[in-house]
Design a protein around this motif. Sequence first.
Motif, PDB file in Angstrom:
ATOM      1  N   GLN A  40      -2.058  15.399  -1.901  1.00  5.91           N
ATOM      2  CA  GLN A  40      -0.804  14.880  -1.348  1.00  5.91           C
ATOM      3  C   GLN A  40      -0.309  15.786  -0.221  1.00  5.91           C
ATOM      4  O   GLN A  40       0.130  15.309   0.821  1.00  5.91           O
ATOM      5  CB  GLN A  40       0.253  14.783  -2.465  1.00  5.91           C
ATOM      6  CG  GLN A  40       1.392  13.901  -2.062  1.00  5.91           C
ATOM      7  CD  GLN A  40       2.150  13.343  -3.280  1.00  5.91           C
ATOM      8  OE1 GLN A  40       1.556  13.011  -4.290  1.00  5.91           O
ATOM      9  NE2 GLN A  40       3.447  13.254  -3.179  1.00  5.91           N
TER      10      GLN A  40
ATOM     11  N   GLU B 204       7.275   7.196   4.204  1.00 10.58           N
ATOM     12  CA  GLU B 204       8.158   7.332   3.044  1.00 10.58           C
ATOM     13  C   GLU B 204       7.356   7.965   1.926  1.00 10.58           C
ATOM     14  O   GLU B 204       6.142   7.834   1.871  1.00 10.58           O
ATOM     15  CB  GLU B 204       8.653   5.951   2.599  1.00 10.58           C
ATOM     16  CG  GLU B 204       9.583   5.300   3.608  1.00 10.58           C
ATOM     17  CD  GLU B 204       9.711   3.798   3.376  1.00 10.58           C
ATOM     18  OE1 GLU B 204       9.349   3.340   2.277  1.00 10.58           O
ATOM     19  OE2 GLU B 204      10.154   3.112   4.303  1.00 10.58           O
ATOM     20  N   GLU B 205       8.080   8.591   1.010  1.00  9.00           N
ATOM     21  CA  GLU B 205       7.440   9.245  -0.139  1.00  9.00           C
ATOM     22  C   GLU B 205       6.537   8.259  -0.893  1.00  9.00           C
ATOM     23  O   GLU B 205       5.432   8.596  -1.299  1.00  9.00           O
ATOM     24  CB  GLU B 205       8.542   9.791  -1.068  1.00  9.00           C
ATOM     25  CG  GLU B 205       8.064  10.851  -2.041  1.00  9.00           C
ATOM     26  CD  GLU B 205       7.388  12.060  -1.365  1.00  9.00           C
ATOM     27  OE1 GLU B 205       6.417  12.555  -1.952  1.00  9.00           O
ATOM     28  OE2 GLU B 205       7.816  12.491  -0.266  1.00  9.00           O
ATOM     29  N   SER B 206       7.017   7.001  -1.029  1.00 12.75           N
ATOM     30  CA  SER B 206       6.235   6.017  -1.811  1.00 12.75           C
ATOM     31  C   SER B 206       4.906   5.716  -1.113  1.00 12.75           C
ATOM     32  O   SER B 206       3.878   5.504  -1.756  1.00 12.75           O
ATOM     33  CB  SER B 206       7.037   4.727  -1.987  1.00 12.75           C
ATOM     34  OG  SER B 206       7.325   4.171  -0.719  1.00 12.75           O
ATOM     35  N   LYS B 207       4.908   5.707   0.251  1.00 10.85           N
ATOM     36  CA  LYS B 207       3.676   5.466   1.007  1.00 10.85           C
ATOM     37  C   LYS B 207       2.697   6.616   0.803  1.00 10.85           C
ATOM     38  O   LYS B 207       1.500   6.422   0.643  1.00 10.85           O
ATOM     39  CB  LYS B 207       3.983   5.353   2.511  1.00 10.85           C
ATOM     40  CG  LYS B 207       4.291   3.950   2.957  1.00 10.85           C
ATOM     41  CD  LYS B 207       3.029   3.096   2.928  1.00 10.85           C
ATOM     42  CE  LYS B 207       3.383   1.626   3.095  1.00 10.85           C
ATOM     43  NZ  LYS B 207       2.377   0.736   2.524  1.00 10.85           N
TER      44      LYS B 207
ATOM     45  N   GLN C 135       2.461   8.528  -1.718  1.00 21.09           N
ATOM     46  CA  GLN C 135       1.866   8.414  -3.055  1.00 21.09           C
ATOM     47  C   GLN C 135       0.804   7.319  -3.074  1.00 21.09           C
ATOM     48  O   GLN C 135      -0.248   7.476  -3.681  1.00 21.09           O
ATOM     49  CB  GLN C 135       2.945   8.148  -4.100  1.00 21.09           C
ATOM     50  CG  GLN C 135       3.656   9.446  -4.456  1.00 21.09           C
ATOM     51  CD  GLN C 135       4.923   9.228  -5.264  1.00 21.09           C
ATOM     52  OE1 GLN C 135       5.204   8.127  -5.707  1.00 21.09           O
ATOM     53  NE2 GLN C 135       5.683  10.282  -5.454  1.00 21.09           N
ATOM     54  N   GLU C 136       1.090   6.213  -2.360  1.00 23.97           N
ATOM     55  CA  GLU C 136       0.103   5.116  -2.319  1.00 23.97           C
ATOM     56  C   GLU C 136      -1.192   5.587  -1.647  1.00 23.97           C
ATOM     57  O   GLU C 136      -2.292   5.330  -2.128  1.00 23.97           O
ATOM     58  CB  GLU C 136       0.678   3.914  -1.543  1.00 23.97           C
ATOM     59  CG  GLU C 136      -0.259   2.703  -1.560  1.00 23.97           C
ATOM     60  CD  GLU C 136       0.019   1.691  -0.455  1.00 23.97           C
ATOM     61  OE1 GLU C 136      -0.915   0.958  -0.083  1.00 23.97           O
ATOM     62  OE2 GLU C 136       1.168   1.634   0.049  1.00 23.97           O
TER      63      GLU C 136
ATOM     64  N   GLN D 289      -3.078   7.958  -4.017  1.00 26.05           N
ATOM     65  CA  GLN D 289      -3.731   7.192  -5.096  1.00 26.05           C
ATOM     66  C   GLN D 289      -4.917   6.398  -4.561  1.00 26.05           C
ATOM     67  O   GLN D 289      -5.962   6.301  -5.209  1.00 26.05           O
ATOM     68  CB  GLN D 289      -2.724   6.238  -5.770  1.00 26.05           C
ATOM     69  CG  GLN D 289      -1.732   6.927  -6.694  1.00 26.05           C
ATOM     70  CD  GLN D 289      -2.394   7.944  -7.620  1.00 26.05           C
ATOM     71  OE1 GLN D 289      -3.364   7.636  -8.326  1.00 26.05           O
ATOM     72  NE2 GLN D 289      -1.926   9.187  -7.590  1.00 26.05           N
TER      73      GLN D 289
END
Length: 271
Positions: free
Chosen positions: A133, A148-151, A153-154, A157
């Motif tokens: 990350q 964004e943080e969610s991107k 993480q995506e 993953q």
Amino acid sequence: MAGKQQQPPYLHLAELTASQFLDIWKHYDSDGNGYIEGKELENFFQELESARKGAGVESKSLNFGEKMKDFMRKYDKNADGRIELAELAQILPTEENFLLCFRQHVGSSAEFMEAWRKYDTDRSGYIEANELQGFLSDLLEKANKPYEESKLQEYTQTILRMFDLNGDGKLCLSEMSRLLPVQENFLLKFQGMKLDAEEFNAIFAFYDKDGSGFIDEHELDALLKDLYEKDKKEMTIQQLTSYRKSIMNLSDGGKLYRKELEIVLCNEPLM
């Protein structure tokens, strides 16, 4: 799988998310060997053609075989008759193409090794999910891409799902290197020559003549030449210089310790 194969996902889309790109990859690399080849490649090309037709992108009126040859000339950068991940990223329009973003900013093996050294902080020979990350976050900043943080993480993953074949939540050097442009990926050159623990220990002892626990770049030159000759492969002076430079990026002030060389030459880091 019995019956007609499920319709391949998303080929008709103008832009793919990282996850959709991965679904396509997994759909066609049905044997999971890291390449789309043989029958998989024919299916991929056929279905890509019909998706393009459906989207109104008319291709030249050649027959199927000629179109496929044309296509491979354009995208099979190392001319090995199959498509790998880095090549597929050039064919499909991935959203914010995070794979291409990776390749623009870690465009050479030398930069890749430098980045690896920075993020494999515990020198385990692996990059764990949290290290990965950090690696991607740095990369996106370098590429001037807000995220964004969610991107993030995506993406983390997605890369783990692509390369972490044994599901242990970490990646080794040769798995990560599949993100490099094919012609730059010098680690592919070692694929057929990976050593087991006994071979590696014998080779390291032979080239570390003074028993210091590390080798320098001249000893590395000799080691690489011998390894290639033993495998009956040829290597130009330019290749040798480039491989040496890349591997020495893992070194500590010109000293290449066992652990660093191990992650290049062994199938798995030794315990």
